[in-house]
Write an enzyme that holds these catalytic residues in place. Structure first.
Site, PDB file in Angstrom:
ATOM      1  CB  ILE A  75      36.573  13.458 -11.322  1.00  0.00           C
ATOM      2  CG1 ILE A  75      36.731  12.896 -10.025  1.00  0.00           C
ATOM      3  CG2 ILE A  75      35.176  12.838 -12.064  1.00  0.00           C
ATOM      4  CD1 ILE A  75      35.597  13.172  -9.047  1.00  0.00           C
ATOM      5  CE  LYS A 117      31.113  19.286  -4.230  1.00  0.00           C
ATOM      6  NZ  LYS A 117      31.238  20.096  -5.390  1.00  0.00           N
ATOM      7  CE1 TYR A 146      33.630  19.141  -1.657  1.00  0.00           C
ATOM      8  CE2 TYR A 146      32.974  17.386  -0.125  1.00  0.00           C
ATOM      9  CZ  TYR A 146      33.150  17.933  -1.626  1.00  0.00           C
ATOM     10  OH  TYR A 146      33.187  17.229  -2.629  1.00  0.00           O
ATOM     11  CB  SER A 152      30.078  15.149  -2.567  1.00  0.00           C
ATOM     12  OG  SER A 152      30.406  13.790  -1.761  1.00  0.00           O
TER      13      SER A 152
HETATM   14  P1  NAD Z   1      40.232  18.227  -8.261  1.00  0.00           P
HETATM   15  O1  NAD Z   1      40.707  19.091  -7.230  1.00  0.00           O
HETATM   16  O2  NAD Z   1      41.182  17.223  -8.791  1.00  0.00           O
HETATM   17  O3  NAD Z   1      39.711  19.012  -9.473  1.00  0.00           O
HETATM   18  C1  NAD Z   1      38.951  20.282  -9.386  1.00  0.00           C
HETATM   19  C2  NAD Z   1      39.385  21.273 -10.515  1.00  0.00           C
HETATM   20  O4  NAD Z   1      38.731  22.477 -10.075  1.00  0.00           O
HETATM   21  C3  NAD Z   1      41.014  21.490 -10.159  1.00  0.00           C
HETATM   22  O5  NAD Z   1      41.487  21.306 -11.545  1.00  0.00           O
HETATM   23  C4  NAD Z   1      40.899  22.987  -9.765  1.00  0.00           C
HETATM   24  O6  NAD Z   1      42.072  23.492 -10.381  1.00  0.00           O
HETATM   25  C5  NAD Z   1      39.747  23.373 -10.338  1.00  0.00           C
HETATM   26  N1  NAD Z   1      39.008  24.778  -9.656  1.00  0.00           N
HETATM   27  C6  NAD Z   1      39.073  24.815  -8.236  1.00  0.00           C
HETATM   28  N2  NAD Z   1      38.255  25.885  -8.297  1.00  0.00           N
HETATM   29  C7  NAD Z   1      38.081  26.434  -9.217  1.00  0.00           C
HETATM   30  C8  NAD Z   1      37.669  27.772  -9.907  1.00  0.00           C
HETATM   31  N3  NAD Z   1      36.838  28.577  -8.748  1.00  0.00           N
HETATM   32  N4  NAD Z   1      37.615  28.199 -11.161  1.00  0.00           N
HETATM   33  C9  NAD Z   1      38.050  27.402 -11.980  1.00  0.00           C
HETATM   34  N5  NAD Z   1      38.723  26.199 -11.679  1.00  0.00           N
HETATM   35  C10 NAD Z   1      38.576  25.936 -10.315  1.00  0.00           C
HETATM   36  O7  NAD Z   1      39.070  17.397  -7.908  1.00  0.00           O
HETATM   37  P2  NAD Z   1      38.238  16.160  -8.334  1.00  0.00           P
HETATM   38  O8  NAD Z   1      38.571  15.324  -7.494  1.00  0.00           O
HETATM   39  O9  NAD Z   1      38.371  16.026  -9.653  1.00  0.00           O
HETATM   40  O10 NAD Z   1      36.696  16.590  -8.144  1.00  0.00           O
HETATM   41  C11 NAD Z   1      36.094  17.221  -8.707  1.00  0.00           C
HETATM   42  C12 NAD Z   1      34.435  17.718  -8.340  1.00  0.00           C
HETATM   43  O11 NAD Z   1      33.943  16.435  -7.834  1.00  0.00           O
HETATM   44  C13 NAD Z   1      34.496  18.674  -7.239  1.00  0.00           C
HETATM   45  O12 NAD Z   1      33.748  19.623  -7.284  1.00  0.00           O
HETATM   46  C14 NAD Z   1      34.615  17.728  -5.947  1.00  0.00           C
HETATM   47  O13 NAD Z   1      34.083  18.581  -4.934  1.00  0.00           O
HETATM   48  C15 NAD Z   1      33.595  16.904  -6.451  1.00  0.00           C
HETATM   49  N6  NAD Z   1      33.711  15.403  -5.840  1.00  0.00           N
HETATM   50  C16 NAD Z   1      34.778  14.739  -5.690  1.00  0.00           C
HETATM   51  C17 NAD Z   1      35.001  13.726  -4.992  1.00  0.00           C
HETATM   52  C18 NAD Z   1      36.293  12.973  -4.806  1.00  0.00           C
HETATM   53  O14 NAD Z   1      36.458  12.027  -3.942  1.00  0.00           O
HETATM   54  N7  NAD Z   1      37.461  13.337  -5.511  1.00  0.00           N
HETATM   55  C19 NAD Z   1      33.894  12.987  -4.486  1.00  0.00           C
HETATM   56  C20 NAD Z   1      32.696  13.718  -4.450  1.00  0.00           C
HETATM   57  C21 NAD Z   1      32.709  14.970  -5.258  1.00  0.00           C
HETATM   58  C1  WQD Z   2      37.842   6.046   3.247  1.00  0.00           C
HETATM   59  C2  WQD Z   2      38.175   5.274   4.574  1.00  0.00           C
HETATM   60  C3  WQD Z   2      39.052   6.549   6.369  1.00  0.00           C
HETATM   61  C4  WQD Z   2      42.851   7.634   4.558  1.00  0.00           C
HETATM   62  C5  WQD Z   2      35.885  11.365   1.236  1.00  0.00           C
HETATM   63  C6  WQD Z   2      35.045  12.810   1.551  1.00  0.00           C
HETATM   64  C7  WQD Z   2      33.937  12.602   0.716  1.00  0.00           C
HETATM   65  C8  WQD Z   2      34.059  12.298  -0.880  1.00  0.00           C
HETATM   66  C9  WQD Z   2      34.944  11.439  -0.901  1.00  0.00           C
HETATM   67  C10 WQD Z   2      34.257  14.203  -1.997  1.00  0.00           C
HETATM   68  C11 WQD Z   2      37.786   5.849   5.920  1.00  0.00           C
HETATM   69  C12 WQD Z   2      40.137   5.402   5.677  1.00  0.00           C
HETATM   70  C13 WQD Z   2      41.567   7.115   4.818  1.00  0.00           C
HETATM   71  C14 WQD Z   2      44.006   7.017   5.516  1.00  0.00           C
HETATM   72  C15 WQD Z   2      42.451   5.448   6.167  1.00  0.00           C
HETATM   73  N1  WQD Z   2      34.747  13.504  -1.341  1.00  0.00           N
HETATM   74  N2  WQD Z   2      41.470   6.150   5.568  1.00  0.00           N
HETATM   75  N3  WQD Z   2      43.740   6.038   6.110  1.00  0.00           N
HETATM   76  O1  WQD Z   2      36.067   9.805   4.098  1.00  0.00           O
HETATM   77  O2  WQD Z   2      34.808   7.886   2.856  1.00  0.00           O
HETATM   78  O3  WQD Z   2      35.289  10.258   1.684  1.00  0.00           O
HETATM   79  O4  WQD Z   2      36.234  11.335  -0.133  1.00  0.00           O
HETATM   80  O5  WQD Z   2      33.003  14.791  -2.036  1.00  0.00           O
HETATM   81  O6  WQD Z   2      33.218  13.888   0.784  1.00  0.00           O
HETATM   82  O7  WQD Z   2      34.791  12.838   2.957  1.00  0.00           O
HETATM   83  O8  WQD Z   2      37.149   8.637   1.937  1.00  0.00           O
HETATM   84  O9  WQD Z   2      39.334   7.998   0.986  1.00  0.00           O
HETATM   85  O10 WQD Z   2      39.213   9.808   2.889  1.00  0.00           O
HETATM   86  O11 WQD Z   2      38.353   7.710   3.296  1.00  0.00           O
HETATM   87  O12 WQD Z   2      42.248   4.581   7.102  1.00  0.00           O
HETATM   88  O13 WQD Z   2      45.120   7.554   5.387  1.00  0.00           O
HETATM   89  O14 WQD Z   2      39.532   5.080   4.690  1.00  0.00           O
HETATM   90  O15 WQD Z   2      39.227   6.457   7.922  1.00  0.00           O
HETATM   91  O16 WQD Z   2      37.067   4.893   6.670  1.00  0.00           O
HETATM   92  P1  WQD Z   2      35.746   9.304   2.653  1.00  0.00           P
HETATM   93  P2  WQD Z   2      38.427   8.311   2.291  1.00  0.00           P
END
Ligand code: NAD
Ligand code: WQD
Length: 342
Positions: free
Chosen positions: A13, A153, A149, A125
């Site tokens: 992201i 947050k 996790y 999140s």
């Molecule tokens: P990502 O793992 O791709 O990116 C996180 C980055 O942070 C990575 O590049 C990693 O190398 C770096 N990192 C981790 N710990 C570090 C530290 N202590 N110091 C410096 N760098 C560090 O994850 P993402 O999907 O891009 O998520 C970004 C943020 O958004 C995270 O905080 C995650 O919890 C939050 N988030 C993600 C999702 C999702 O589904 N991807 C959903 C909700 C919230």
């Molecule tokens: C979506 C749906 C699975 C994989 C997660 C984290 C949440 C946030 C976003 C960080 C569910 C189903 C999945 C597979 C499947 N991340 N599924 N087969 O669980 O809504 O959210 O990511 O903050 O904290 O929990 O996302 O993409 O894992 O799942 O059937 O191989 O797809 O069971 O119903 P989720 P997801």
């Protein structure tokens, strides 16, 4: 023009948000340990935006590195993406998650305070809501994380809100993302998970490029129209635009902590995602029906009305856009950044 520091900017992201920031004219510096990413994403960000952000390879928990980076970059604001994000890993090793995510935030906030930088946008999140009482979920809904996790947050949200309350020179935006998917339409950057993906969309994309034979489909007996779980998938470039809107809003928000859901407000089932991905990839995407995945909620989607009202932001990209752009990335990088371009 303002300068921003993006922690975790080499990640999924963060890298997409860097593109949006650069295109909006911001000076952008990235601090990333590369624990879950590759410097190649920063090169690709530079290729898309025509300007490469400076990458500082450092850990947010390392006070002296942070001090050096903040003194050099002198940002007006920080976007804090860095952290660990796997729900199952956090259940298996909670202390690692609490230490990593809470220490990263606390050390960063203290360094910002020492350097007089008091505007922060934090990646929270929708997982903070756990099992919701009603849908759509608004920001005032009860928070009850169902895993460590999610607790990290919520605790970081609290830490930031307390800091703003104690010193009104601070301002903060806590952004609760729903399910970020998709990629920049160029296909030059995208999600690049290490190992077997835990999330739906990256798994499907890896089936489409032949890395797995089929999708494990977790749960077909949910009380939903087609029996599969429903989520609010949001295009990562819409999410990036949401960060820009929040950052702008912070300029006039001294002493305030704003919390926003970033989602589309539309619930989409797993089978609907599979069907949209079939359309985008031309691959049959077979699946195997399995039991529900422990900890999954049946349905979760956002009320994104607050972000529209206060930031003028709403998601505009469709599920078909999410699938098309994700495929532009995966089809040209079947092994992610590590494997190079196909
Ligand atoms: P990502 O793992 O791709 O990116 C996180 C980055 O942070 C990575 O590049 C990693 O190398 C770096 N990192 C981790 N710990 C570090 C530290 N202590 N110091 C410096 N760098 C560090 O994850 P993402 O999907 O891009 O998520 C970004 C943020 O958004 C995270 O905080 C995650 O919890 C939050 N988030 C993600 C999702 C999702 O589904 N991807 C959903 C909700 C919230
Ligand atoms: C979506 C749906 C699975 C994989 C997660 C984290 C949440 C946030 C976003 C960080 C569910 C189903 C999945 C597979 C499947 N991340 N599924 N087969 O669980 O809504 O959210 O990511 O903050 O904290 O929990 O996302 O993409 O894992 O799942 O059937 O191989 O797809 O069971 O119903 P989720 P997801």
């Amino acid at each position: 023009m303002a300068t921003v520091l993006v922690t975790g900017g080499a990640g999924y992201i963060g890298s997409h948000t860097c593109v949006a920031l650069l295109e909006a004219g911001y000076e952008v510096a990235v601090l990333d340990s590369l624990a879950n990413s590759s410097a190649a994403s920063i090169d690709a960000v530079g290729e898309i935006a025509g300007r490469r952000p400076r990458l500082h390879i450092a850990d947010c928990r390392d006070e002296s590195s942070l001090e050096t980076v903040l003194a050099e970059v002198r940002p007006d604001a920080v976007l804090h993406f860095a952290g660990l994000k796997s729900v199952p890993d956090s259940v298996a090793d909670p202390l690692r998650y609490y230490r990593h995510n809470l220490d990263s935030a606390a050390v960063l906030l203290a360094a910002m305070e020492r350097n007089g930088i008091r505007q922060i946008v934090f990646s929270s999140s929708a997982t903070v809501y756990g099992l919701p009482d009603e849908l759509p979920v608004s920001e005032t809904a009860t928070t009850r994380p169902a895993n460590p996790y999610g607790w990290t947050k919520l605790l970081i949200e609290q830490m930031i809100a307390d800091l703003v309350r104690a010193d009104p020179r601070w301002s903060a935006a806590l952004l609760r993302y729903f399910n970020p998917v998709g990629a920049h339409p160029s296909g030059l950057i995208g999600e690049d998970p290490e190992g077997i993906p835990g999330n739906l969309m990256p798994y499907l994309l890896q089936v489409a490029v032949g890395r797995h034979p089929h999708l494990p489909l977790y749960g077909t007996d949910y009380p939903t129209p087609d029996g599969t779980a429903v989520r609010d998938y949001i295009h990562v470039m819409d999410l990036a635009d949401g960060h820009l809107a929040a950052l702008e809003h912070l300029r006039s928000s001294s002493g305030q902590t704003h919390t926003y859901n970033l989602g589309t407000g539309q619930g989409v089932s797993v089978l609907e995602v599979v069907s949209a991905m079939r359309e985008a990839t031309g691959h049959p995407l077979p699946h195997e029906e399995l039991d529900r995945r422990p900890g999954d909620v049946p349905e979760l989607w956002a009320d994104p009305g607050q972000a529209l009202k206060e930031l003028g932001w709403s998601a505009s990209r469709t599920l078909a856009d999410m699938c098309r752009d994700a495929w532009a990335w995966q089809s040209t990088h079947p092994q992610g950044f590590r494997g190079g371009k196909a």
